[in-house]
Design a protein around this motif. Sequence first.
Motif, PDB file in Angstrom:
ATOM      1  N   THR A 111       0.863  -1.179   0.000  1.00 52.49           N
ATOM      2  CA  THR A 111       0.000   0.000   0.000  1.00 52.49           C
ATOM      3  C   THR A 111       0.902   1.231   0.000  1.00 52.49           C
ATOM      4  OG1 THR A 111      -1.717  -1.203   1.222  1.00 52.49           O
ATOM      5  CG2 THR A 111      -1.844   1.211   1.204  1.00 52.49           C
ATOM      6  N   LYS A 112       1.101   1.795  -1.167  1.00 57.38           N
ATOM      7  CA  LYS A 112       2.057   2.884  -1.339  1.00 57.38           C
ATOM      8  C   LYS A 112       1.369   4.239  -1.164  1.00 57.38           C
ATOM      9  CE  LYS A 112       5.698   4.375  -4.553  1.00 57.38           C
ATOM     10  NZ  LYS A 112       6.816   3.963  -3.710  1.00 57.38           N
ATOM     11  N   VAL A 113       1.991   5.119  -0.400  1.00 56.98           N
ATOM     12  CA  VAL A 113       1.483   6.482  -0.235  1.00 56.98           C
ATOM     13  C   VAL A 113       1.998   7.337  -1.388  1.00 56.98           C
ATOM     14  CG1 VAL A 113       1.529   8.547   1.204  1.00 56.98           C
ATOM     15  CG2 VAL A 113       1.319   6.290   2.275  1.00 56.98           C
ATOM     16  N   TRP A 114       1.074   7.892  -2.152  1.00 56.17           N
ATOM     17  CA  TRP A 114       1.434   8.720  -3.303  1.00 56.17           C
ATOM     18  C   TRP A 114       1.455  10.208  -2.969  1.00 56.17           C
ATOM     19  CZ3 TRP A 114       3.711   6.330  -6.982  1.00 56.17           C
ATOM     20  CH2 TRP A 114       3.339   5.038  -7.351  1.00 56.17           C
ATOM     21  N   GLU A 115       0.636  10.609  -2.020  1.00 56.78           N
ATOM     22  CA  GLU A 115       0.530  12.046  -1.737  1.00 56.78           C
ATOM     23  C   GLU A 115       0.069  12.246  -0.301  1.00 56.78           C
ATOM     24  OE1 GLU A 115      -1.948  15.994  -3.321  1.00 56.78           O
ATOM     25  OE2 GLU A 115      -2.267  14.019  -4.254  1.00 56.78           O
ATOM     26  N   GLY A 125      -6.456   3.460  -1.515  1.00 54.81           N
ATOM     27  CA  GLY A 125      -7.542   4.271  -0.979  1.00 54.81           C
ATOM     28  C   GLY A 125      -6.997   5.441  -0.180  1.00 54.81           C
ATOM     29  N   LYS A 126      -7.888   6.323   0.241  1.00 53.17           N
ATOM     30  CA  LYS A 126      -7.493   7.472   1.043  1.00 53.17           C
ATOM     31  C   LYS A 126      -7.572   7.125   2.532  1.00 53.17           C
ATOM     32  CE  LYS A 126      -9.180  10.790  -2.400  1.00 53.17           C
ATOM     33  NZ  LYS A 126     -10.186  11.859  -2.680  1.00 53.17           N
ATOM     34  N   ILE A 127      -6.627   7.671   3.296  1.00 53.65           N
ATOM     35  CA  ILE A 127      -6.612   7.454   4.743  1.00 53.65           C
ATOM     36  C   ILE A 127      -6.725   8.811   5.424  1.00 53.65           C
ATOM     37  CG2 ILE A 127      -5.357   6.537   6.722  1.00 53.65           C
ATOM     38  CD1 ILE A 127      -3.855   4.694   4.789  1.00 53.65           C
ATOM     39  N   GLN A 128      -7.793   9.011   6.176  1.00 51.65           N
ATOM     40  CA  GLN A 128      -7.955  10.213   6.987  1.00 51.65           C
ATOM     41  C   GLN A 128      -7.278   9.970   8.331  1.00 51.65           C
ATOM     42  OE1 GLN A 128      -9.425  12.975   5.887  1.00 51.65           O
ATOM     43  NE2 GLN A 128     -10.218  12.124   3.984  1.00 51.65           N
ATOM     44  N   ALA A 129      -6.371  10.874   8.720  1.00 55.61           N
ATOM     45  CA  ALA A 129      -5.661  10.722   9.982  1.00 55.61           C
ATOM     46  C   ALA A 129      -5.332  12.090  10.551  1.00 55.61           C
ATOM     47  CB  ALA A 129      -4.377   9.912   9.788  1.00 55.61           C
ATOM     48  N   PRO A 147      15.228   8.199  -1.384  1.00 50.91           N
ATOM     49  CA  PRO A 147      13.980   8.940  -1.363  1.00 50.91           C
ATOM     50  C   PRO A 147      13.219   9.045  -2.684  1.00 50.91           C
ATOM     51  CG  PRO A 147      15.797  10.467  -1.456  1.00 50.91           C
ATOM     52  CD  PRO A 147      16.397   9.095  -1.297  1.00 50.91           C
ATOM     53  N   ALA A 148      13.785   8.610  -3.804  1.00 57.08           N
ATOM     54  CA  ALA A 148      12.995   8.603  -5.037  1.00 57.08           C
ATOM     55  C   ALA A 148      11.710   7.827  -4.800  1.00 57.08           C
ATOM     56  CB  ALA A 148      13.791   7.988  -6.175  1.00 57.08           C
ATOM     57  N   ASN A 149      10.653   8.251  -5.440  1.00 59.44           N
ATOM     58  CA  ASN A 149       9.338   7.642  -5.218  1.00 59.44           C
ATOM     59  C   ASN A 149       8.817   6.958  -6.481  1.00 59.44           C
ATOM     60  OD1 ASN A 149       7.324   7.094  -3.345  1.00 59.44           O
ATOM     61  ND2 ASN A 149       6.030   8.766  -4.052  1.00 59.44           N
ATOM     62  N   ALA A 150       9.690   6.843  -7.487  1.00 55.42           N
ATOM     63  CA  ALA A 150       9.271   6.227  -8.756  1.00 55.42           C
ATOM     64  C   ALA A 150      10.465   5.562  -9.410  1.00 55.42           C
ATOM     65  CB  ALA A 150       8.689   7.292  -9.702  1.00 55.42           C
ATOM     66  N   ASP A 151      10.192   4.643 -10.339  1.00 57.95           N
ATOM     67  CA  ASP A 151      11.267   3.970 -11.059  1.00 57.95           C
ATOM     68  C   ASP A 151      11.995   4.946 -11.976  1.00 57.95           C
ATOM     69  OD1 ASP A 151      10.465   1.623  -9.877  1.00 57.95           O
ATOM     70  OD2 ASP A 151       9.286   0.929 -11.587  1.00 57.95           O
ATOM     71  N   LYS A 152      13.232   4.583 -12.323  1.00 60.64           N
ATOM     72  CA  LYS A 152      14.023   5.369 -13.265  1.00 60.64           C
ATOM     73  C   LYS A 152      13.528   5.094 -14.679  1.00 60.64           C
ATOM     74  CE  LYS A 152      18.067   3.709 -14.372  1.00 60.64           C
ATOM     75  NZ  LYS A 152      17.937   3.491 -15.834  1.00 60.64           N
TER      76      LYS A 152
END
Length: 431
Positions: free
Chosen positions: A186-190, A201-205, A425-430
């Motif tokens: 479950t990857k956090v995108w934003e 899905g979205k997580i409210q916290a 810290p990169a969040n995406a593939d090269k």
Amino acid sequence: MDSIWRETAERPKFPTLDQDIKAEVLIIGGGMAGLLCAHRLAQAGVDYVLVEAEEIGGGVTGNTTAKVTAQHGLIYDKLIQTFGLEAARKYLEANQKAVEDYRTLSREIPCDFEEQEAIVYTLHDQGPLRRELTALERLGVPAQLREALPLPFPTAGGVCLAGQGQFHPLKFLAGLTKGLRIYEHTKVWELRPGQAVTSGGKIQAEQIIVATHFPFLNKHGSYFLKLYQHRSYVLALRDAPVFQGMYVDGSQEGLSFRRYGDWLLLGGGSHRTGKQGGGWKTLTGFARRYFPEAREVRRWATQDCMTLDGIPYIGPYSGRTKGLYVATGFNKWGMTSSMVAAGILTDLVQGKENPYASVFSPMRSMFRKQLAINTMEAAKGLLTPTVPRCPHMGCALHYNDQEHSWDCSCHGSRFTKGGRLLNNPANADKR
């Protein structure tokens, strides 16, 4: 290149998030720090959830040498000189308490915990050892200087700290995570105020803890300047002398030793990620010279976030991000630092004071010598006219011929030959 921990422990599995959910506290990252936070929050009755982009324990935690000690190299003399006696005492107390917390939990969790001495040695100069011994004496710790060590090469001696420990980190995690609310893959995108957008899905916290090894938000906290990453290598040897105690060279580029059962774990060959270094060649050369009868049964590598001043960053992510917290920069001592982080952060998210929070605050001064080095490396990486580039901040990537990967010397992101992301810290593939 799997570690012995991965080969000798069953990893528990957790579901993938597939809907929007709510929690008081969201923890991002399923390494030791994040999972200990989840455990502490569960004990405190706080509503939490933890998400992991891959599998729990699949990153640095699964590649550690798993020393559980408050002796972090030759650090206490430096801490007293830089921050004063009281701050050094709090750093020591926090880490000694972490050792005790592991010892207590290990009575309930089968994880091969063993009490051991921790010994930091030097090769030639006894002066740093004597200064460290004096520092520990000022802090009230009964350490001792031992001139003869059972190592296969000459040393100037070592400072020994009793009552420390070692364990099997993934067996520990298997027991620790029973009953915890965890979502894997479950990857956090934003991140938004009070919300995380994930792949499921979205997580409210209300509050969010970022325990992702290297923080992934660039626009707050200046972690891309405050941190750099270091690569280290390990060999597991059979038919080598098995020492009692845990040994580490006072030099960052030196070797470390500990046993696990009948295996000797030999560590070293370290270098800044994206730079040239000894790697496994250093370790295999050492083993051939000093342990000619030994057999290599495993080899692996790990990556550590290093701070500007030798103290981890644990606490509020920045002065402008209310309800957002971070744990990073464990400087090769991730086991005790993870436990310290769990104690501090579980207090902070509940609005409680913590006696150690000020020492580890991420908002302390950045004006250290290492800041200039990090800035210079970032500038060189940005200005080097080569491809491929790192998707994190556009620095040049360098090929690591020992691990067959593309590595970034600016911030430590790593990619396979085919471009798949290995380390943040990169969040995406090269591309």
